[in-house]
Design an enzyme around this catalytic site. Sequence first.
Site, short mmCIF file in Angstrom:
data_model
loop_
_atom_site.label_atom_id
_atom_site.label_comp_id
_atom_site.label_asym_id
_atom_site.label_seq_id
_atom_site.Cartn_x
_atom_site.Cartn_y
_atom_site.Cartn_z
N ASP A 64 0.94 -1.25 0.02
CA ASP A 64 0.18 -0.10 0.02
C ASP A 64 0.78 1.14 -0.17
O ASP A 64 1.82 1.20 0.01
CB ASP A 64 -0.80 0.01 1.20
CG ASP A 64 -0.33 -0.55 2.56
OD1 ASP A 64 0.76 -0.40 2.59
OD2 ASP A 64 -0.84 -1.04 3.35
N ASN A 133 -7.23 -2.67 14.21
CA ASN A 133 -8.64 -3.17 13.78
C ASN A 133 -9.04 -4.03 13.04
O ASN A 133 -10.08 -4.41 12.33
CB ASN A 133 -9.45 -1.83 13.22
CG ASN A 133 -8.77 -1.66 11.94
OD1 ASN A 133 -7.78 -2.23 11.29
ND2 ASN A 133 -9.26 -0.43 11.32
N HIS A 135 -7.33 -4.87 10.09
CA HIS A 135 -6.86 -4.79 8.63
C HIS A 135 -5.79 -5.41 8.31
O HIS A 135 -4.62 -5.47 9.30
CB HIS A 135 -7.07 -3.19 8.37
CG HIS A 135 -5.78 -2.41 8.88
ND1 HIS A 135 -5.81 -1.00 9.02
CD2 HIS A 135 -4.49 -2.62 8.95
CE1 HIS A 135 -4.41 -0.72 9.33
NE2 HIS A 135 -3.77 -1.59 9.30
N GLU A 140 -9.69 -2.27 5.14
CA GLU A 140 -10.33 -1.90 6.47
C GLU A 140 -11.56 -2.57 6.56
O GLU A 140 -12.27 -2.97 5.75
CB GLU A 140 -10.75 -0.34 6.42
CG GLU A 140 -9.38 0.79 6.51
CD GLU A 140 -8.84 0.90 7.73
OE1 GLU A 140 -8.55 0.02 8.27
OE2 GLU A 140 -8.10 2.01 7.68
C1 F6R Z 1 1.67 -1.47 6.07
C2 F6R Z 1 0.37 -1.92 6.21
C3 F6R Z 1 -0.48 -2.03 7.39
C4 F6R Z 1 0.30 -2.23 8.70
C5 F6R Z 1 -0.66 -2.42 10.08
C6 F6R Z 1 0.42 -2.51 11.24
O1 F6R Z 1 2.23 -1.67 4.74
O2 F6R Z 1 -0.34 -2.60 5.12
O3 F6R Z 1 -1.58 -3.04 7.41
O4 F6R Z 1 1.07 -3.32 8.52
O5 F6R Z 1 -1.11 -1.13 10.18
O6 F6R Z 1 1.39 -1.59 11.30
P1 F6R Z 1 2.40 -1.38 12.49
O7 F6R Z 1 3.24 -2.52 12.14
O8 F6R Z 1 2.83 -0.26 12.13
O9 F6R Z 1 1.53 -1.60 13.63
#
Ligand code: F6R
Length: 239
Positions: A64, A133, A135, A140
């Site tokens: 992303d 959450n 995701h 989401e």
């Molecule tokens: C990042 C992504 C997100 C993160 C998730 C956890 O490329 O796709 O899904 O993996 O938000 O983020 P952290 O590791 O910062 O808690």
Amino acid sequence: MVEIIRAENYEELGRIAGEQILRQVEEKRDSVLGLATGGTPRGIYRYLAEKKPDLSRVRTVNLDEYLGLSGGDPRSYHYYMKEYVWEPLEIGRENRLIPDGLCPDAEEECRRYEEQIRVLGGIDLQLLGLGENGHIGFNEPGPAFVCDTHKVCLSPETRAANSRFFGSPEEVPRYALTMGIRTIMRARRILLVVSGGKKAKALQALMGGGVTPQIPVTILLLHPRVTVAADAAALGGKF
Ligand code: F6R
């Protein structure tokens, strides 16, 4: 089938997940690696940078990118990749794929991205982090899974969680481009890394057994080859 590997702490998680990636590349030198950004994989990339593996034939594809941020913006995922992955691990420019946060036409960019992944022959190993959450990528919680790479409106929870990389939740971009659920599920193998007590509830939902788009990570129950590497805090005393 979901295989669970328990790490004692964040550092061990980086080592365990890093070893999984090294094994993948040993088996297939020109692996297509789907990569995540954020806090959790930093330890993995640090571990890989210490090991200095030969990744000259590896192709990387990102999950992303924020819409509206240029690759030169230190808060963009493009910048993160350059800083922690592409340059330290010497991934050639021709082997780096990430959505363009400044694309003039988001729909066209999403179509182009899907096509680029298809041309690479699909993803061999997809590394995923987990949102508080539930995701994965920036898919989401919602009424239905979205299949392909798409533009997404980030949830208030995600913007709050990621405000630590910005000044405040208001400064976190409202929109992002993300691989869709089908794009992720087509990967031949998935490695989900989870660290910290804040993720325990979402991880528990995955272990709980029911698939729901309200907790997107639960879709992984339908994938034939998933490894979850999680630290003790995320597992919350389980396993
Ligand atoms: C990042 C992504 C997100 C993160 C998730 C956890 O490329 O796709 O899904 O993996 O938000 O983020 P952290 O590791 O910062 O808690």
